[in-house]
Design a protein around this motif. Structure first.
Motif, short mmCIF file in Angstrom:
data_model
loop_
_atom_site.label_atom_id
_atom_site.label_comp_id
_atom_site.label_asym_id
_atom_site.label_seq_id
_atom_site.Cartn_x
_atom_site.Cartn_y
_atom_site.Cartn_z
N PHE A 380 0.80 -1.22 0.00
CA PHE A 380 0.00 0.00 0.00
C PHE A 380 0.84 1.27 0.00
CE2 PHE A 380 -2.89 -3.10 2.07
CZ PHE A 380 -3.91 -3.09 1.13
N TYR A 381 2.14 1.13 -0.18
CA TYR A 381 2.94 2.36 -0.23
C TYR A 381 2.75 3.02 -1.59
CZ TYR A 381 6.74 5.69 0.08
OH TYR A 381 7.46 6.85 0.11
N ARG A 382 2.39 4.29 -1.55
CA ARG A 382 2.17 5.04 -2.78
C ARG A 382 2.98 6.32 -2.74
NH1 ARG A 382 -3.35 3.36 -1.90
NH2 ARG A 382 -4.14 2.08 -3.61
N VAL A 383 3.61 6.63 -3.87
CA VAL A 383 4.32 7.90 -3.97
C VAL A 383 3.32 9.05 -3.96
CG1 VAL A 383 5.83 9.30 -5.42
CG2 VAL A 383 6.20 6.82 -5.22
N ASP A 384 2.21 8.87 -4.67
CA ASP A 384 1.14 9.85 -4.71
C ASP A 384 -0.17 9.08 -4.62
OD1 ASP A 384 -0.76 11.75 -5.24
OD2 ASP A 384 0.35 12.71 -6.85
N GLY A 385 -0.79 9.08 -3.45
CA GLY A 385 -1.98 8.28 -3.22
C GLY A 385 -3.13 8.65 -4.14
N SER A 386 -3.37 9.93 -4.36
CA SER A 386 -4.50 10.34 -5.20
C SER A 386 -4.29 9.90 -6.64
CB SER A 386 -4.67 11.85 -5.13
OG SER A 386 -3.50 12.51 -5.59
N ARG A 387 -3.06 10.04 -7.14
CA ARG A 387 -2.78 9.64 -8.51
C ARG A 387 -2.93 8.13 -8.68
NH1 ARG A 387 0.16 12.25 -12.46
NH2 ARG A 387 0.99 13.70 -10.91
N SER A 388 -2.51 7.35 -7.65
CA SER A 388 -2.60 5.90 -7.74
C SER A 388 -4.05 5.45 -7.81
CB SER A 388 -1.91 5.26 -6.53
OG SER A 388 -0.54 5.57 -6.53
N ARG A 389 -4.89 6.10 -7.04
CA ARG A 389 -6.30 5.70 -7.06
C ARG A 389 -6.96 6.08 -8.38
NH1 ARG A 389 -5.45 7.37 -1.71
NH2 ARG A 389 -5.69 5.66 -0.24
N GLU A 390 -6.55 7.21 -8.95
CA GLU A 390 -7.11 7.60 -10.23
C GLU A 390 -6.76 6.61 -11.32
OE1 GLU A 390 -5.64 11.46 -10.94
OE2 GLU A 390 -6.82 12.43 -9.36
N THR A 391 -5.56 6.02 -11.25
CA THR A 391 -5.13 5.07 -12.27
C THR A 391 -5.58 3.65 -11.96
OG1 THR A 391 -3.02 4.82 -11.11
CG2 THR A 391 -3.11 6.43 -12.89
N GLY A 392 -6.27 3.45 -10.86
CA GLY A 392 -6.82 2.14 -10.56
C GLY A 392 -5.91 1.21 -9.80
N GLY A 393 -4.80 1.70 -9.29
CA GLY A 393 -3.87 0.83 -8.56
C GLY A 393 -4.34 0.55 -7.15
N THR A 394 -3.91 -0.61 -6.62
CA THR A 394 -4.26 -0.97 -5.24
C THR A 394 -3.11 -0.74 -4.28
OG1 THR A 394 -3.52 -3.27 -5.55
CG2 THR A 394 -5.83 -2.76 -6.08
N GLY A 395 -1.93 -0.45 -4.78
CA GLY A 395 -0.77 -0.30 -3.90
C GLY A 395 -0.13 -1.61 -3.51
N LEU A 396 -0.56 -2.72 -4.15
CA LEU A 396 -0.03 -4.04 -3.82
C LEU A 396 0.77 -4.65 -4.97
CD1 LEU A 396 -3.17 -5.57 -2.06
CD2 LEU A 396 -1.12 -4.70 -0.97
N GLY A 397 0.77 -4.00 -6.13
CA GLY A 397 1.40 -4.60 -7.30
C GLY A 397 2.87 -4.89 -7.13
N LEU A 398 3.64 -3.90 -6.65
CA LEU A 398 5.07 -4.12 -6.49
C LEU A 398 5.38 -5.07 -5.34
CD1 LEU A 398 6.53 -0.57 -7.23
CD2 LEU A 398 6.55 -2.60 -8.67
#
Length: 449
Positions: A380-398
């Protein structure tokens, strides 16, 4: 006392013999009774001198018995020397045995992963193992007989030691602030103390990660659930036009898909952590992996990027195909999501000269600042949380990528610069890479398809 009567009888016999000899000699000189008295006295003095000499020999041996045998005299002194020597040998054997047991016990404590320190009634260090010395920043030899509070000055530890309330352990930073210690104090003997220390840095980190994980999962699920609840209430209470209804249903479907993706990624992570390592005798063609990942990238990009897929040195990878596709797919998907329209994404497979294999994904996207790189694979670590949610990421891919790479014995290497793009490389060991008949490399940009 069985030795006393024979000695008395022997002494009496010697006196009688000396008296008889003295009587005979004195009779020749005309003093028989004086001769008898002198004869008895002479024999007694000689016996006492011999007895005293034996006693002195025994005393000299007792003063320094090491390396010498006891006097081998007859009579009571010889018996006494023999018995003393035997008792000394037995004592030495017992002492040697106890020393061996003590050394064995101390060796076992030295091997303990926990720190052990013994304090006397004055709070001075009597002994500590190497682990305790590392925990408290001590020298196991130089700091003996020193007051522990003069050397370990952590306020929490000093207060705990002086409070004499030892029911619960005390926690404080270790020497140099490199971690966290949990210290338990137990009184024993007459005012002495046993100090047990344990490095709980990893446990604290794991507990922090667990709390963050639960908080992040709760947050990630709560947001779409809140949206869904609001839309359901809207559908139930407000009359909507067909256009509005379709828009609401579309947004509900989007949030539902987001929760499904999150649950799917969580299940994938749980399966990766709980299942055995992938087999090393099941080979997956690299070309098949590349074709599958390329198809997914084309679908996601929808013609907005220049995609290049190249295979340099056809090979096969030993492992689980589903896991490999998941890892490679996550890297390519991230590259598409975080690269602006018109950007270039270069996906390449290379067989290195040492036999290892390298799968790289290079893009011209937004890039990542250096301070974020060490934490990218955390859940769930995100460099930019808002941008990650806009692109559909869950923060678990890496996180999934990292687990898959580790399970296949590989390495994940990340290079990125803010504003200049990123490059993710997965390096598989030579043991899991098998060369096959060379095939022509492909490099087909999207515009040519």
């Amino acid at each position: 006392m069985s030795w006393l009567l024979p000695r008395l009888l022997a002494g009496l016999a010697l006196m009688l013999a000396g008296s008889a000899l003295g009587y005979v000699a004195g009779a020749l000189l005309g003093w028989p009774f004086l001769g008898a008295a002198l004869g008895a006295m002479t024999v007694v003095l000689l016996a006492m001198a011999v007895d005293g000499l034996r006693a002195l020999r025994l005393l000299a041996w007792l003063r320094d018995p090491e390396g010498r045998a006891s006097p081998r005299d007859a009579g009571v002194w010889g018996e006494l020397a023999y018995r003393i020597e035997r008792n000394l040998r037995q004592r030495d054997a017992v002492v040697s045995q106890e020393k061996g047991r003590l050394a064995q016990f101390l060796s076992a404590i030295e091997a303990s992963p926990n720190g052990v320190m013994l304090l006397d009634r004055a709070g001075q260090i009597e002994w500590c193992n190497r682990t305790a010395a590392e925990h408290f920043g001590l020298d196991p030899q130089r700091d003996l007989r020193q007051h522990v509070t003069n050397l370990v000055r952590a306020p929490a530890f000093v207060h705990h030691l002086q409070s004499e309330a030892y029911d619960q352990p005390v926690t404080f930073p270790s020497s140099g602030g490199r971690g966290t210690l949990s210290v338990l104090v137990r009184p024993y003997g007459e005012g002495m103390k046993l100090v047990l220390s344990q490095d709980i840095t990893e446990r604290e980190r794991a507990e922090t990660m667990r709390r963050d994980f639960v908080a992040n999962v709760s947050h990630e699920i709560r947001t779409p659930l809140t949206v869904l609840a609001g839309f359901i209430e809207t559908l139930a209470n407000l009359p909507l036009t067909e256009v509005e209804r379709k828009r609401v249903l579309g947004l509900m479907s989007q949030q539902t898909q987001r929760m499904q993706t999150l649950v799917s990624d969580l299940l994938t992570l749980a399966q990766l952590e709980g299942s055995p390592r992938p087999p090393s005798d099941r080979w997956v063609p690299v070309s098949r992996l590349m074709r599958t990942v390329e198809g997914d990238a084309l679908t996601l990009s929808q013609g907005r990027h220049e995609l290049r897929f190249r295979t340099e040195g056809e090979a096969m990878i030993a492992g689980a195909e589903a896991e490999l596709l998941s890892a490679l797919g996550n890297l390519v998907t991230n590259a598409v999501r975080y690269t602006q329209e018109g950007g270039c994404i270069d996906v390449r497979w290379t067989v290195r000269p040492d036999g290892s294999g390298e799968f790289s994904v290079k893009d011209t996207g937004i890039g990542i600042a250096k301070e974020h790189l060490p934490r990218l694979t955390e859940r769930f670590y995100r460099v930019d949380g808002s941008r990650s949610r806009e692109t559909g990421g869950t923060g678990l891919g890496l996180s999934i990528v990292k687990h898959v790479v580790q399970r296949h014995g590989g390495e994940l290497d990340i290079h990125s610069e803010l504003g200049k793009g990123s490059e993710f490389r997965i390096i598989f060991p030579a043991l899991r890479v098998k060369r096959v008949e060379p095939m022509a490399s492909s490099s087909v940009p999207l515009s040519a398809r």
